[in-house]
Design a protein around this motif. Structure first.
Motif, mmCIF file in Angstrom:
data_model
loop_
_atom_site.group_PDB
_atom_site.id
_atom_site.type_symbol
_atom_site.label_atom_id
_atom_site.label_comp_id
_atom_site.label_asym_id
_atom_site.label_seq_id
_atom_site.Cartn_x
_atom_site.Cartn_y
_atom_site.Cartn_z
ATOM 1 N N GLY A 15 -1.771 -13.210 19.639
ATOM 2 C CA GLY A 15 -2.793 -12.025 19.307
ATOM 3 C C GLY A 15 -3.401 -12.221 18.103
ATOM 4 N N ASP A 16 -4.563 -11.726 17.894
ATOM 5 C CA ASP A 16 -5.386 -11.972 16.572
ATOM 6 C C ASP A 16 -4.946 -10.776 15.607
ATOM 7 O OD1 ASP A 16 -6.709 -13.957 17.764
ATOM 8 O OD2 ASP A 16 -8.154 -12.583 18.742
ATOM 9 N N LEU A 17 -4.554 -10.966 14.555
ATOM 10 C CA LEU A 17 -4.078 -10.055 13.426
ATOM 11 C C LEU A 17 -5.451 -9.491 12.809
ATOM 12 C CD1 LEU A 17 -2.064 -8.279 12.056
ATOM 13 C CD2 LEU A 17 -1.797 -10.351 10.335
ATOM 14 N N LEU A 18 -5.367 -7.984 12.896
ATOM 15 C CA LEU A 18 -6.359 -7.189 12.232
ATOM 16 C C LEU A 18 -5.588 -6.318 11.446
ATOM 17 C CD1 LEU A 18 -9.237 -6.028 11.378
ATOM 18 C CD2 LEU A 18 -9.008 -4.711 13.587
ATOM 19 N N VAL A 19 -5.744 -6.305 10.036
ATOM 20 C CA VAL A 19 -5.151 -5.505 9.123
ATOM 21 C C VAL A 19 -6.170 -4.433 9.114
ATOM 22 C CG1 VAL A 19 -4.054 -5.066 6.878
ATOM 23 C CG2 VAL A 19 -3.698 -7.199 8.004
ATOM 24 N N ASN A 20 -5.772 -3.443 9.440
ATOM 25 C CA ASN A 20 -6.797 -2.048 9.337
ATOM 26 C C ASN A 20 -6.355 -1.087 8.230
ATOM 27 O OD1 ASN A 20 -8.178 0.056 11.907
ATOM 28 N ND2 ASN A 20 -9.211 -0.748 10.674
ATOM 29 N N PHE A 21 -6.754 -0.962 7.290
ATOM 30 C CA PHE A 21 -5.907 -0.411 6.194
ATOM 31 C C PHE A 21 -6.883 0.861 5.838
ATOM 32 C CE2 PHE A 21 -9.252 -3.165 4.456
ATOM 33 C CZ PHE A 21 -10.154 -2.431 3.525
ATOM 34 N N ARG A 22 -6.381 2.033 5.304
ATOM 35 C CA ARG A 22 -7.073 3.283 5.026
ATOM 36 C C ARG A 22 -7.569 2.974 3.664
ATOM 37 N NH1 ARG A 22 -4.478 9.182 4.543
ATOM 38 N NH2 ARG A 22 -2.500 8.093 4.538
ATOM 39 N N PRO A 23 -9.030 3.189 3.522
ATOM 40 C CA PRO A 23 -9.635 2.835 2.248
ATOM 41 C C PRO A 23 -9.522 4.042 1.282
ATOM 42 C CG PRO A 23 -11.257 3.757 3.958
ATOM 43 C CD PRO A 23 -9.681 3.569 4.561
ATOM 44 N N ASP A 24 -9.805 3.738 -0.159
ATOM 45 C CA ASP A 24 -9.497 4.506 -1.089
ATOM 46 C C ASP A 24 -9.985 5.937 -0.796
ATOM 47 O OD1 ASP A 24 -8.308 2.692 -3.193
ATOM 48 O OD2 ASP A 24 -10.033 1.623 -2.196
ATOM 49 N N ASP A 25 -11.138 6.169 -0.424
ATOM 50 C CA ASP A 25 -11.812 7.366 -0.191
ATOM 51 C C ASP A 25 -11.367 7.999 0.907
ATOM 52 O OD1 ASP A 25 -12.720 5.694 2.008
ATOM 53 O OD2 ASP A 25 -14.709 6.691 1.910
ATOM 54 N N LEU A 26 -10.449 7.712 1.760
ATOM 55 C CA LEU A 26 -9.656 8.221 2.713
ATOM 56 C C LEU A 26 -8.194 8.870 2.432
ATOM 57 C CD1 LEU A 26 -10.948 6.809 6.058
ATOM 58 C CD2 LEU A 26 -11.622 9.014 4.984
ATOM 59 N N LEU A 27 -7.840 8.260 1.070
ATOM 60 C CA LEU A 27 -6.420 8.753 0.399
ATOM 61 C C LEU A 27 -6.485 10.012 -0.143
ATOM 62 C CD1 LEU A 27 -5.527 5.307 -0.890
ATOM 63 C CD2 LEU A 27 -4.698 6.094 1.240
ATOM 64 N N GLU A 31 -6.093 12.576 -3.091
ATOM 65 C CA GLU A 31 -6.551 12.072 -4.592
ATOM 66 C C GLU A 31 -5.337 11.629 -5.487
ATOM 67 O OE1 GLU A 31 -8.858 14.154 -8.324
ATOM 68 O OE2 GLU A 31 -8.732 15.128 -6.397
ATOM 69 N N ALA A 32 -4.061 12.383 -5.047
ATOM 70 C CA ALA A 32 -2.855 12.265 -5.848
ATOM 71 C C ALA A 32 -2.330 10.723 -5.757
ATOM 72 C CB ALA A 32 -1.658 13.081 -5.228
ATOM 73 N N HIS A 33 -2.767 9.892 -4.530
ATOM 74 C CA HIS A 33 -2.263 8.554 -4.401
ATOM 75 C C HIS A 33 -3.385 7.529 -4.509
ATOM 76 C CE1 HIS A 33 1.323 10.257 -2.891
ATOM 77 N NE2 HIS A 33 0.673 11.113 -2.112
ATOM 78 N N GLN A 34 -4.512 8.087 -5.200
ATOM 79 C CA GLN A 34 -5.767 6.966 -5.689
ATOM 80 C C GLN A 34 -5.303 6.380 -7.004
ATOM 81 O OE1 GLN A 34 -9.389 8.767 -5.080
ATOM 82 N NE2 GLN A 34 -9.233 9.448 -3.260
ATOM 83 N N THR A 35 -5.226 5.124 -6.698
ATOM 84 C CA THR A 35 -4.958 4.319 -8.201
ATOM 85 C C THR A 35 -6.149 3.357 -8.596
ATOM 86 O OG1 THR A 35 -4.004 2.360 -7.181
ATOM 87 C CG2 THR A 35 -2.544 4.545 -7.475
ATOM 88 N N ASP A 36 -6.029 2.665 -9.819
ATOM 89 C CA ASP A 36 -7.234 1.904 -10.163
ATOM 90 C C ASP A 36 -7.178 0.567 -9.393
ATOM 91 O OD1 ASP A 36 -7.751 3.580 -12.214
ATOM 92 O OD2 ASP A 36 -6.250 2.734 -13.643
ATOM 93 N N THR A 37 -6.007 0.173 -8.380
ATOM 94 C CA THR A 37 -6.084 -0.822 -7.747
ATOM 95 C C THR A 37 -6.466 -0.446 -6.444
ATOM 96 O OG1 THR A 37 -4.075 -1.686 -8.858
ATOM 97 C CG2 THR A 37 -4.793 -2.729 -6.653
ATOM 98 N N GLU A 75 -4.308 -4.280 -2.446
ATOM 99 C CA GLU A 75 -3.092 -3.991 -2.104
ATOM 100 C C GLU A 75 -2.509 -4.514 -0.890
ATOM 101 O OE1 GLU A 75 -0.809 -0.820 -3.353
ATOM 102 O OE2 GLU A 75 -2.547 -0.041 -4.359
ATOM 103 N N VAL A 76 -3.219 -4.317 0.383
ATOM 104 C CA VAL A 76 -2.820 -4.892 1.371
ATOM 105 C C VAL A 76 -3.058 -6.439 1.818
ATOM 106 C CG1 VAL A 76 -3.062 -2.540 2.731
ATOM 107 C CG2 VAL A 76 -4.940 -4.176 2.688
ATOM 108 N N ARG A 77 -4.228 -6.819 1.008
ATOM 109 C CA ARG A 77 -4.354 -8.496 1.067
ATOM 110 C C ARG A 77 -3.155 -9.012 0.298
ATOM 111 N NH1 ARG A 77 -9.196 -10.823 2.313
ATOM 112 N NH2 ARG A 77 -10.817 -9.465 3.008
ATOM 113 N N ALA A 78 -2.811 -8.384 -0.831
ATOM 114 C CA ALA A 78 -1.403 -8.943 -1.443
ATOM 115 C C ALA A 78 -0.300 -9.045 -0.639
ATOM 116 C CB ALA A 78 -1.449 -8.160 -2.823
ATOM 117 N N LEU A 79 -0.155 -8.012 0.291
ATOM 118 C CA LEU A 79 0.957 -7.933 1.190
ATOM 119 C C LEU A 79 0.932 -9.143 2.027
ATOM 120 C CD1 LEU A 79 1.628 -4.179 2.262
ATOM 121 C CD2 LEU A 79 2.936 -5.484 0.657
ATOM 122 N N ALA A 80 -0.613 -9.225 2.572
ATOM 123 C CA ALA A 80 -0.640 -10.398 3.811
ATOM 124 C C ALA A 80 -0.237 -11.844 3.039
ATOM 125 C CB ALA A 80 -1.845 -10.367 4.186
ATOM 126 N N ALA A 81 -0.897 -11.952 1.947
ATOM 127 C CA ALA A 81 -0.686 -13.365 0.942
ATOM 128 C C ALA A 81 0.711 -13.446 1.003
ATOM 129 C CB ALA A 81 -1.216 -13.239 -0.246
#
Length: 253
Positions: free
Chosen positions: A51-63, A65-71, A76-82
Motif C-alpha cells: 500500500g501507499d502510506l498517507l499520514v493524514n494528520f489533524r492540523p493545528d486549527d482543528l485541534l 485550543e488547550a492542545h495547541q502548542t508552539d510545535t 510532530e507527525v513527521r518526526a514520528l515517521a522519521a
C-alpha cells in the motif's frame, strides 16, 4: 495499490487516548507516548506492505485550543515517521479537512477516490499495534472483489476501513463504527462488505490489557511483536494480573 490513510493526531498529553489515563496505570503523558508508539508500528507495517502510506494528520486549527502548542502538528507527525521509517521519500503528509472524525475520514476517502483516481482507499486510526504488512496486503486483495472491507476491533471499533467506492460518511464513525459502516454500505446498491480478522484496539485500560497480554505472550514465545509498542510496555512494566476479586486487571510490575 490501496492508499492507506493513517488518521493521526499529534501525540499530546490529554489529546491522545483521552480515556486511557483514567482507566489504566498510565498518566496522560504516557498515554500520548503509547499513542505515538502504536502509530509508528502502523506506519512501519503500511510502509512494508504494497500500500501507499498517507499520514493524514489533524492540523493545528482543528485541534482544541488547550492542545495547541508552539510545535506544529505536521512537524510532530513527521518526526514520528522519521523515527519509524528509513526513508520518507514515498510517504505523503496531508492535513485532515472537516469538523468531525466522520467528516474528516469521508473527505479523505472521497478526495482520493474521486479527485486523485485511487483504485481503493483505507483509513486506519492507528490505535491497533497488531496491524501487519500481511494484513494490509490481504485487505487490499479483499478490496478487489468488495466495495468495503472492515477490520473489527473491540466493542464495535474498527482498526481498518477500506473502500473501493464512497458511502455516506456524515455519521459513519459514530459509535459503534463497525455497525454504522456496515449499515451504510448496505444502503448502497450492489455493494458488498467483507471483514478482516478481529484485532485489539486501544482506547481504555481494559483494551490495553488485551494488547499487553498478547505482547507478553508473543515475547515469551519468541514471536514477532510490534516493536515500538512492545518497548513501551516493557519499559513501564505493564502486565495483566488478578485483582482482589480474581478478575484480570492491568497493573505495573
Amino acid at each position: 495499490m490501496t492508499v492507506v490513510a493513517l488518521m493521526l493526531d499529534p501525540p499530546r498529553a490529554g489529546l491522545s487516548l483521552p480515556d486511557l489515563a483514567a482507566t489504566s496505570p498510565l498518566n496522560d503523558e504516557e498515554a500520548a507516548e503509547l499513542a505515538a508508539a502504536m502509530a509508528k508500528d502502523v506506519m512501519r507495517a503500511v510502509d512494508r506492505s504494497g500500500g501507499d502510506l498517507l499520514v493524514n494528520f489533524r492540523p493545528d486549527d482543528l485541534l482544541p485550543e488547550a492542545h495547541q502548542t508552539d510545535t506544529s502538528a505536521e512537524a510532530e507527525v513527521r518526526a514520528l515517521a522519521a523515527d519509524a521509517l528509513d526513508d520518507l521519500g514515498e510517504v505523503r503528509f496531508e492535513p485532515q479537512v472537516g469538523s468531525t472524525p466522520s467528516a474528516r475520514a469521508g473527505n479523505t476517502v472521497t478526495h482520493l477516490l474521486r479527485e486523485e483516481g485511487a483504485g481503493s482507499v483505507a483509513i486506519v486510526p492507528g490505535n491497533t499495534p497488531f496491524v501487519t504488512r500481511t494484513g494490509i496486503d490481504q485487505a487490499a486483495m479483499q478490496l478487489r472483489n468488495n466495495q468495503v472491507v472492515l477490520g473489527p476491533g473491540q466493542s464495535g471499533a474498527v482498526y481498518y476501513a477500506g473502500f473501493k467506492d464512497t458511502i455516506d460518511f456524515s455519521e459513519a464513525l459514530e459509535t459503534p463504527p463497525l455497525w454504522h459502516l456496515t449499515d451504510l454500505a448496505r444502503d448502497e446498491e450492489e455493494y458488498t462488505t467483507e471483514f478482516l480478522p478481529m484485532q485489539p484496539t486501544v482506547r481504555t485500560g481494559e483494551e490495553l490489557g488485551t494488547v499487553v497480554a498478547q505482547i507478553r505472550a508473543r515475547v515469551a514465545a519468541q514471536r514477532i511483536v510490534p516493536e515500538f509498542t512492545a518497548t513501551r510496555i516493557q519499559e513501564w512494566g505493564l502486565i495483566v494480573d488478578e485483582d482482589d476479586d480474581g478478575a484480570p486487571t492491568l497493573v505495573r510490575e
